[in-house]
Design a protein around this motif. Structure first.
Motif, short mmCIF file in Angstrom:
data_model
loop_
_atom_site.label_atom_id
_atom_site.label_comp_id
_atom_site.label_asym_id
_atom_site.label_seq_id
_atom_site.Cartn_x
_atom_site.Cartn_y
_atom_site.Cartn_z
N SER A 270 0.86 -1.18 0.00
CA SER A 270 0.00 0.00 0.00
C SER A 270 0.90 1.23 0.00
CB SER A 270 -0.90 -0.01 1.24
OG SER A 270 -0.16 -0.17 2.41
N GLU B 179 -13.07 1.32 6.25
CA GLU B 179 -13.22 1.71 4.85
C GLU B 179 -13.17 3.22 4.71
OE1 GLU B 179 -14.06 1.62 0.64
OE2 GLU B 179 -12.89 0.46 2.10
N ILE C 74 -5.81 4.92 -0.08
CA ILE C 74 -5.00 3.71 -0.15
C ILE C 74 -5.76 2.67 -0.98
CG2 ILE C 74 -3.84 1.90 1.17
CD1 ILE C 74 -3.86 3.81 3.58
N ARG D 90 -9.89 -5.06 -1.20
CA ARG D 90 -9.19 -3.91 -0.64
C ARG D 90 -8.12 -4.30 0.38
NH1 ARG D 90 -9.68 -0.01 -4.24
NH2 ARG D 90 -11.85 0.67 -4.60
N ARG E 155 -9.59 4.13 4.77
CA ARG E 155 -8.95 3.82 3.49
C ARG E 155 -9.26 4.88 2.44
NH1 ARG E 155 -9.69 2.36 -1.38
NH2 ARG E 155 -11.96 2.37 -1.15
N ARG F 22 -5.00 -0.65 -1.59
CA ARG F 22 -5.13 -1.92 -0.88
C ARG F 22 -4.41 -1.80 0.46
NH1 ARG F 22 -3.38 -6.84 -4.46
NH2 ARG F 22 -4.85 -7.96 -3.14
N LEU F 23 -5.09 -2.22 1.50
CA LEU F 23 -4.61 -1.99 2.86
C LEU F 23 -3.67 -3.10 3.33
CD1 LEU F 23 -8.02 -1.02 4.50
CD2 LEU F 23 -6.09 0.53 4.14
#
Length: 309
Positions: free
Chosen positions: A13, A103, A111, A136, A106, A113-114
């Motif tokens: 990320s 979420e 971001i 994600r 994010r 993909r976490l």
């Protein structure tokens, strides 16, 4: 002891747009604001999910600082705790709301993909989030986690209490009564957890190494944990079983667990077996806080995992 299951590589990320050494608030909707803090520098970001529910980032943020040498660490206080909005009703403290808060974090930071590091209760938030947004999740680091099923969780605190002698049980009861009499009293809170957490360590002296504080925050935040978060959030999970959803999460996952944790090793094996790209690292003679009891082994394992090794 170390058991390794296959792990696939995934993109990190990126953290170029995330300010280092910064704090502020994320709007999670519905009038809820989540307090966040960042530390460190690097090309990737680790979002840290603290335990509890109802604790804040302050019990572990400083102790995870070694990771900040190579990564941006993004901490936030979960709803109802710390400096985030102290929601108090059962609907607002439903565990599914915690997943939606992640979420919101994010999206706020953009971001794609976490990379998630969750400790204790934190992996519950990660599991609920991954069930809703598997695409994600880039990487998972699961540290001494709450079990994947309610049935496995039921005897956990009985196991912890069994490690106390009769005099310590009496002391815990006295300190708990003082804490409940004034749940906003930080001194009473600290006195309670200083004794309550001792069975969580293979070496009780490790508790003194922590630079964190389980009782950080305002009187209102401490009281909200006792009166509302403790009352509603775990209850909202019902008879949970996250395994069917976790089987669809393809992200690489590292499950770290101390062999002397009051949460049985079998539950860590369950996490690692369930996640398709999971690996399990058991740390011998270590309890619930491996970053305190075995920091060299813990941080080396996390860095190797993030490097794709």
């Amino acid at each position: 002891m170390k058991t390794i299951l296959p792990v696939a590589l995934t993109c990190l990320s990126l953290s170029a747009s995330i300010p280092r050494g910064h704090e502020g608030y994320v709007d999670a909707g519905g009038g809820v604001r989540l307090f966040y803090r960042t530390m460190g520098a690097g090309r990737d970001t680790i979002v840290v999910l603290h335990g509890g529910p109802g604790f804040s980032m302050d019990y572990l943020a400083a102790d995870l600082a070694p990771l900040a040498a190579r990564h941006v660490l993004l901490f936030y206080d979960q709803r109802g705790a710390g400096r985030s909005t102290l929601v108090s009703d059962s609907a607002a403290l439903d565990a599914q709301r915690f997943a939606e808060d992640l979420e919101a974090v994010r999206r706020h930071f953009g971001i794609e993909r976490l990379t998630l590091l969750g400790h204790s209760w934190g992996p519950a938030v990660a599991a609920l989030y991954a069930a809703r947004y598997p695409e994600r999740v880039g990487r998972l680091i699961i540290v001494d986690a709450i079990p994947t099923t309610a049935a496995q969780f039921a005897p956990v605190f009985e196991r912890m209490d069994a490690r106390r002698d009769s005099a310590t049980r009496e002391r815990v009861d006295v300190l708990r009564a003082a804490k409940l009499a004034d749940p906003g009293d930080a001194a009473a809170c600290r006195a309670y957890y200083a004794v309550w957490f001792l069975p969580a360590f293979a070496d009780g002296a490790a508790l003194r190494r922590s630079r964190g504080d389980f009782c950080a925050g305002s009187r209102e935040a401490l009281a909200n944990k006792v009166r509302n978060v403790d009352r509603y959030t775990l209850q909202s999970l019902g008879a949970w079983d996250w395994r069917p959803a976790l089987r669809g999460v393809r992200a690489p996952a590292l499950v770290i667990h101390g062999t002397e944790d009051f949460i049985p090793v079998a539950t860590a094996r369950d996490w690692a077996r369930t996640l398709p790209n999971g690996r399990l690292l058991l740390l011998d003679r270590v309890g619930h806080f491996p970053y305190l009891e075995a920091p060299d082994r813990f941080f080396a394992a996390v860095e190797a995992f993030l490097d794709g090794r």
